[in-house]
Scaffold this motif. Structure first.
Motif, PDB file in Angstrom:
ATOM      1  N   THR B  93       0.817  -1.221   0.000  1.00  0.00           N
ATOM      2  CA  THR B  93       0.000   0.000   0.000  1.00  0.00           C
ATOM      3  C   THR B  93       0.850   1.269   0.000  1.00  0.00           C
ATOM      4  OG1 THR B  93      -0.198  -0.152   2.391  1.00  0.00           O
ATOM      5  CG2 THR B  93      -2.013  -1.045   1.122  1.00  0.00           C
ATOM      6  N   ILE B  94       2.172   1.107   0.034  1.00  0.00           N
ATOM      7  CA  ILE B  94       3.071   2.266  -0.019  1.00  0.00           C
ATOM      8  C   ILE B  94       2.853   3.055  -1.320  1.00  0.00           C
ATOM      9  CG2 ILE B  94       4.996   0.993  -1.102  1.00  0.00           C
ATOM     10  CD1 ILE B  94       5.661   3.378   1.722  1.00  0.00           C
ATOM     11  N   TYR B  95       2.299   2.382  -2.354  1.00  0.00           N
ATOM     12  CA  TYR B  95       2.070   3.071  -3.631  1.00  0.00           C
ATOM     13  C   TYR B  95       1.219   4.325  -3.437  1.00  0.00           C
ATOM     14  CZ  TYR B  95      -2.874   1.882  -4.096  1.00  0.00           C
ATOM     15  OH  TYR B  95      -4.226   1.830  -3.908  1.00  0.00           O
ATOM     16  N   GLU B  96       0.262   4.211  -2.493  1.00  0.00           N
ATOM     17  CA  GLU B  96      -0.663   5.324  -2.293  1.00  0.00           C
ATOM     18  C   GLU B  96       0.056   6.511  -1.664  1.00  0.00           C
ATOM     19  OE1 GLU B  96      -4.034   4.474   0.223  1.00  0.00           O
ATOM     20  OE2 GLU B  96      -5.297   5.765  -1.006  1.00  0.00           O
ATOM     21  N   LEU B  97       0.931   6.201  -0.737  1.00  0.00           N
ATOM     22  CA  LEU B  97       1.695   7.248  -0.058  1.00  0.00           C
ATOM     23  C   LEU B  97       2.620   7.953  -1.049  1.00  0.00           C
ATOM     24  CD1 LEU B  97       1.812   8.007   2.949  1.00  0.00           C
ATOM     25  CD2 LEU B  97       3.839   6.586   3.144  1.00  0.00           C
ATOM     26  N   LEU B  98       3.251   7.157  -1.912  1.00  0.00           N
ATOM     27  CA  LEU B  98       4.210   7.722  -2.865  1.00  0.00           C
ATOM     28  C   LEU B  98       3.522   8.516  -3.971  1.00  0.00           C
ATOM     29  CD1 LEU B  98       6.669   4.702  -3.252  1.00  0.00           C
ATOM     30  CD2 LEU B  98       7.005   6.768  -1.918  1.00  0.00           C
ATOM     31  N   SER B  99       2.261   8.185  -4.241  1.00  0.00           N
ATOM     32  CA  SER B  99       1.573   8.891  -5.319  1.00  0.00           C
ATOM     33  C   SER B  99       0.671  10.012  -4.799  1.00  0.00           C
ATOM     34  CB  SER B  99       0.746   7.901  -6.151  1.00  0.00           C
ATOM     35  OG  SER B  99      -0.238   7.282  -5.341  1.00  0.00           O
ATOM     36  N   ALA B 100       0.677  10.228  -3.495  1.00  0.00           N
ATOM     37  CA  ALA B 100      -0.183  11.260  -2.899  1.00  0.00           C
ATOM     38  C   ALA B 100       0.534  12.609  -2.858  1.00  0.00           C
ATOM     39  CB  ALA B 100      -0.581  10.846  -1.483  1.00  0.00           C
ATOM     40  N   PRO B 101      -0.221  13.684  -2.818  1.00  0.00           N
ATOM     41  CA  PRO B 101       0.409  15.019  -2.763  1.00  0.00           C
ATOM     42  C   PRO B 101       0.889  15.356  -1.348  1.00  0.00           C
ATOM     43  CG  PRO B 101      -1.972  15.245  -2.825  1.00  0.00           C
ATOM     44  CD  PRO B 101      -1.689  13.773  -2.917  1.00  0.00           C
ATOM     45  N   VAL B 102       1.731  14.508  -0.816  1.00  0.00           N
ATOM     46  CA  VAL B 102       2.312  14.753   0.512  1.00  0.00           C
ATOM     47  C   VAL B 102       3.831  14.841   0.378  1.00  0.00           C
ATOM     48  CG1 VAL B 102       0.541  13.823   2.059  1.00  0.00           C
ATOM     49  CG2 VAL B 102       2.157  12.278   1.007  1.00  0.00           C
ATOM     50  N   SER B 103       4.405  15.789   1.079  1.00  0.00           N
ATOM     51  CA  SER B 103       5.862  15.947   1.022  1.00  0.00           C
ATOM     52  C   SER B 103       6.508  14.967   1.999  1.00  0.00           C
ATOM     53  CB  SER B 103       6.242  17.373   1.405  1.00  0.00           C
ATOM     54  OG  SER B 103       5.933  17.584   2.760  1.00  0.00           O
ATOM     55  N   ALA B 104       7.827  14.848   1.879  1.00  0.00           N
ATOM     56  CA  ALA B 104       8.567  13.974   2.790  1.00  0.00           C
ATOM     57  C   ALA B 104       8.337  14.409   4.236  1.00  0.00           C
ATOM     58  CB  ALA B 104      10.052  14.031   2.441  1.00  0.00           C
ATOM     59  N   LEU B 245      19.353  11.813   7.932  1.00  0.00           N
ATOM     60  CA  LEU B 245      19.177  10.515   7.277  1.00  0.00           C
ATOM     61  C   LEU B 245      17.815  10.413   6.581  1.00  0.00           C
ATOM     62  CD1 LEU B 245      20.731   7.913   9.751  1.00  0.00           C
ATOM     63  CD2 LEU B 245      21.303   8.215   7.347  1.00  0.00           C
ATOM     64  N   VAL B 246      16.769  10.902   7.262  1.00  0.00           N
ATOM     65  CA  VAL B 246      15.425  10.846   6.673  1.00  0.00           C
ATOM     66  C   VAL B 246      15.364  11.718   5.426  1.00  0.00           C
ATOM     67  CG1 VAL B 246      13.047  11.610   7.039  1.00  0.00           C
ATOM     68  CG2 VAL B 246      14.139  10.173   8.722  1.00  0.00           C
ATOM     69  N   THR B 247      15.980  12.893   5.493  1.00  0.00           N
ATOM     70  CA  THR B 247      16.013  13.784   4.326  1.00  0.00           C
ATOM     71  C   THR B 247      16.702  13.085   3.156  1.00  0.00           C
ATOM     72  OG1 THR B 247      16.220  15.615   5.873  1.00  0.00           O
ATOM     73  CG2 THR B 247      16.650  16.121   3.564  1.00  0.00           C
ATOM     74  N   TRP B 248      17.797  12.422   3.455  1.00  0.00           N
ATOM     75  CA  TRP B 248      18.536  11.706   2.406  1.00  0.00           C
ATOM     76  C   TRP B 248      17.685  10.584   1.803  1.00  0.00           C
ATOM     77  CZ3 TRP B 248      20.082   6.517   2.334  1.00  0.00           C
ATOM     78  CH2 TRP B 248      20.916   6.169   1.262  1.00  0.00           C
ATOM     79  N   ILE B 249      16.948   9.884   2.663  1.00  0.00           N
ATOM     80  CA  ILE B 249      16.090   8.789   2.187  1.00  0.00           C
ATOM     81  C   ILE B 249      15.084   9.313   1.165  1.00  0.00           C
ATOM     82  CG2 ILE B 249      14.124   7.340   2.912  1.00  0.00           C
ATOM     83  CD1 ILE B 249      15.766   6.636   5.419  1.00  0.00           C
ATOM     84  N   PHE B 250      14.448  10.421   1.482  1.00  0.00           N
ATOM     85  CA  PHE B 250      13.421  10.932   0.580  1.00  0.00           C
ATOM     86  C   PHE B 250      14.016  11.582  -0.661  1.00  0.00           C
ATOM     87  CE2 PHE B 250      10.630  10.282   4.189  1.00  0.00           C
ATOM     88  CZ  PHE B 250       9.520   9.759   3.544  1.00  0.00           C
ATOM     89  N   LYS B 251      15.209  12.140  -0.503  1.00  0.00           N
ATOM     90  CA  LYS B 251      15.859  12.764  -1.655  1.00  0.00           C
ATOM     91  C   LYS B 251      16.266  11.695  -2.665  1.00  0.00           C
ATOM     92  CE  LYS B 251      18.112  17.156  -1.589  1.00  0.00           C
ATOM     93  NZ  LYS B 251      18.896  18.040  -0.781  1.00  0.00           N
ATOM     94  N   THR B 252      16.758  10.580  -2.162  1.00  0.00           N
ATOM     95  CA  THR B 252      17.260   9.538  -3.072  1.00  0.00           C
ATOM     96  C   THR B 252      16.205   8.479  -3.367  1.00  0.00           C
ATOM     97  OG1 THR B 252      18.063   8.235  -1.203  1.00  0.00           O
ATOM     98  CG2 THR B 252      19.617   9.787  -2.192  1.00  0.00           C
ATOM     99  N   GLY B 253      15.128   8.460  -2.563  1.00  0.00           N
ATOM    100  CA  GLY B 253      14.102   7.425  -2.741  1.00  0.00           C
ATOM    101  C   GLY B 253      14.556   6.069  -2.237  1.00  0.00           C
ATOM    102  N   TYR B 254      15.608   6.078  -1.400  1.00  0.00           N
ATOM    103  CA  TYR B 254      16.227   4.836  -0.911  1.00  0.00           C
ATOM    104  C   TYR B 254      15.188   3.841  -0.392  1.00  0.00           C
ATOM    105  CZ  TYR B 254      18.923   1.821   2.255  1.00  0.00           C
ATOM    106  OH  TYR B 254      19.457   0.747   2.922  1.00  0.00           O
ATOM    107  N   ARG B 255      15.131   2.694  -1.025  1.00  0.00           N
ATOM    108  CA  ARG B 255      14.229   1.593  -0.671  1.00  0.00           C
ATOM    109  C   ARG B 255      12.756   1.990  -0.645  1.00  0.00           C
ATOM    110  NH1 ARG B 255      17.375  -2.823   3.106  1.00  0.00           N
ATOM    111  NH2 ARG B 255      19.057  -3.081   1.624  1.00  0.00           N
ATOM    112  N   LEU B 256      12.434   3.104  -1.258  1.00  0.00           N
ATOM    113  CA  LEU B 256      11.040   3.510  -1.362  1.00  0.00           C
ATOM    114  C   LEU B 256      10.618   3.569  -2.822  1.00  0.00           C
ATOM    115  CD1 LEU B 256      10.704   6.419   1.235  1.00  0.00           C
ATOM    116  CD2 LEU B 256       9.717   4.149   1.403  1.00  0.00           C
TER     117      LEU B 256
END
Lengths: 312, 258
Positions: B93-104, B245-256
């Motif tokens: 269900t992570i697809y919904e989070l990634l496709s929603a208009p929500v920022s990191a 670390l969290v900022t880096w995760i969202f910037k790179t999309g690491y494992r997301l």
């Protein structure tokens, strides 16, 4: 008028080196049903995932209703509803909780009346307090559609929406999609079922090996590429086609018991009358005849196999 | 259609959704940790407390309360936040989070906010439970709340990172079980590091958990084995590191994202 979706020079190469998309250019018009056809691994899901923000493009630009999906991602994504191929649901949640969550996630104010309408339209209202894990596969598919519609998207992506659902539900979904289109929603669907595209789509795109090899209005496509075949069942078996019938480029079939003639349905003269006259002159009799028009499936198989792809 | 500057409804939806899971699994979320902590309290307080009357002028029973709350705060914050983000990855269900208009930032606020809220509620329940057994005083209540909030936020962020990193349920347990719990037990949760031999005391000072527990304990009783300023610095440092670390995760999309 701003297109519902504009894709310009989009490419995608995965870290493994696989090039999933090659320079894709596509415009989807407002309030149309666009079917994206392609064999497995052609790049359909990758393309949809890029538009929806799940996969990052290697190059190119995408705009939804004029809003760039990277620069104006909020405005772009607010307009998008996505129903993915897999049945990914919040299995322990109730149906009502999950659609409320989806609406809120997309920044929409709570609206119980609208959500009720969505659930009623999808015949899910009676199940609203049930946990999703207790629902059947077909219902879960509808739950995913309900979630995608919960925030009133302007463009709906359906990735293989009827994969694994029974005929009745498939027909219901087609009716639902048409209803959405009629209410102004643009629908982009990928499908393995060519019948589905033939039945529903206004325009068709064919993707193969990461390349968009064709985008065409469905009716035009079928006119342009569609062929009709006349089959004549002969009174007597034939071993070779008489030289006098050479102008029609006939084929012998069914062990010499049938003659096949392919003709262009758009041509001014099909040549059928002349063929039948000549056969009479040559004393070639026939018991029966029938014609067959190529389906979208025939066209698709021909297009993809020309490029070395496989059937969907 | 209005343009979103900050998707507060999106944050609220994630927060409510996560808190809904907390309510649904109340037994697992609250009762189990409370019983476990009470057992710690009874065993450590009775068995060891009968031999040690006071530590730094505080009765042993009361002395271990901040450590117990911290132990619970660490493990629950990590567990709640890591599970919160890992579960959508697991179910798809992570697809919904990634496709929603929500920022990191909004995603983190929703998940980490809910995880921190749960662990703070739990910490306060443990505090109330402990107060039945021993008299507790809080000398610096504002600092106590600050340490509680900062620690819950930092470890929830840390849990969020673990949840993104994890590829299986066993990996979710790996760091809390094999790193955090030992560091907490060796970090003065149940004793003052001044009770250790000099060599071990010096080694223990490399354990960051020592500073977090001592800062929190200081807010209760005004006593600490280490400088409170360093404790606060360590807590803020951990928070800052997790944010980077969290900022880096969202910037790179690491494992997301692919």
């Amino acid at each position: 008028m701003t297109p519902a979706l504009s894709i310009s020079h989009v490419t995608k190469t995965y870290p493994s080196g696989l090039q999933a998309l090659k320079d894709i250019n596509l415009e989807i018009r407002n309030s149309e049903i666009f079917a994206l056809l392609g064999p497995n691994g052609a790049g359909k899901t990758t393309l949809i995932s890029i538009v929806c923000g799940i996969v990052t493009a290697s190059a190119g630009a995408v705009a939804v209703d004029g809003f760039d999906i990277v620069r104006d991602y909020r405005a772009a994504r607010t307009r998008i509803g996505l129903v993915p191929q897999e049945l990914n649901t919040d299995t322990f949640e109730t149906l009502w909780a999950t659609v409320r969550f989806s609406r809120g996630l997309f920044g929409r104010e709570p609206d119980a009346a609208f959500l009720e309408k969505v659930l009623r339209d999808l015949s899910l209202w009676d199940k609203r307090n049930d946990r999703i894990m207790t629902l059947s596969g077909g219902m879960k598919r509808r739950v995913m559609i309900a979630k995608a519609l919960s925030h009133q998207p302007a463009i709906l992506f359906l990735d293989e929406p009827t994969a694994g659902v029974d005929v009745e539900l498939r027909r219901d979904m087609w009716a639902l999609v048409r209803g959405l289109r009629d209410s102004g929603v643009t629908v982009v669907l990928t499908t393995h079922y060519i019948e589905e595209a033939e039945e529903m789509a206004d325009r068709i795109g064919v993707i193969s090996k990461g390349e968009l090899i064709l985008v065409e209005d469905k009716v035009t496509l079928m006119k342009k590429l569609g062929k009709k075949q006349l089959t004549l069942q002969l009174q007597e078996r034939m071993t070779e086609i008489p030289a006098g019938l050479g102008d029609w480029h006939l084929q012998l079939a069914a062990d010499g018991n049938e003659l096949e003639y392919s003709f262009d349905i758009n041509a001014e003269r099909t040549g059928i009358s002349a063929l039948l006259r000549r056969m009479g002159d040559l004393g070639v009799g026939y018991k029966d005849l029938n014609t067959h028009q190529s389906s979208l499936e025939d066209i698709f198989v021909s297009l993809v196999s020309d490029r070395g792809g496989s059937r969907p | 259609m209005t343009r979103l500057a900050f998707n507060r409804r999106g944050v609220g939806a994630i927060y409510r959704f996560e808190m809904g899971r907390f309510r649904r699994t109340l037994l697992q979320s609250v009762v189990t940790p409370v019983i476990t902590t009470s057992l710690y309290f009874v065993v450590f307080g009775s068995a060891i407390g009968s031999r040690i009357s006071q530590v730094n002028g505080v009765s042993y029973g009361a002395f271990i309360v901040p450590g117990l709350i911290m132990l619970s705060l660490f493990t629950e914050s990590i567990s709640n936040a890591s599970f919160g983000i890992y579960f959508p990855k697991f179910t798809g269900t992570i697809y919904e989070l990634l496709s929603a208009p929500v920022s990191a930032l909004e995603i983190v606020l929703g998940y980490v906010g809910a995880a921190a809220t749960k662990s703070i509620i739990l910490g306060l329940i443990i505090l109330a439970t402990a107060s039945i057994f021993v008299p507790i005083r809080i000398v610096h209540p504002a600092w106590m709340i600050s340490f509680l909030l900062l620690t819950a936020a930092s470890f929830s962020l840390f849990g969020f990172i673990i949840g993104v990193w994890a590829n299986g349920f066993e990996q979710l347990q790996f760091i809390p079980m094999l790193v955090i719990t030992p560091l907490t037990f060796l970090g003065g949760a149940f004793y003052s590091i001044s009770m250790l031999p000099a060599t071990w005391r010096a080694i223990t000072l490399f354990n960051p958990v020592v500073y977090l527990i001592n800062g929190f304990r200081w807010s209760f009783y005004g006593v600490s084995d280490v400088s409170v300023a360093i404790s606060l610095g360590m807590t803020l440092g951990l928070l800052g590191l997790c944010l980077v670390l969290v900022t880096w995760i969202f910037k790179t999309g690491y494992r997301l994202k692919n």
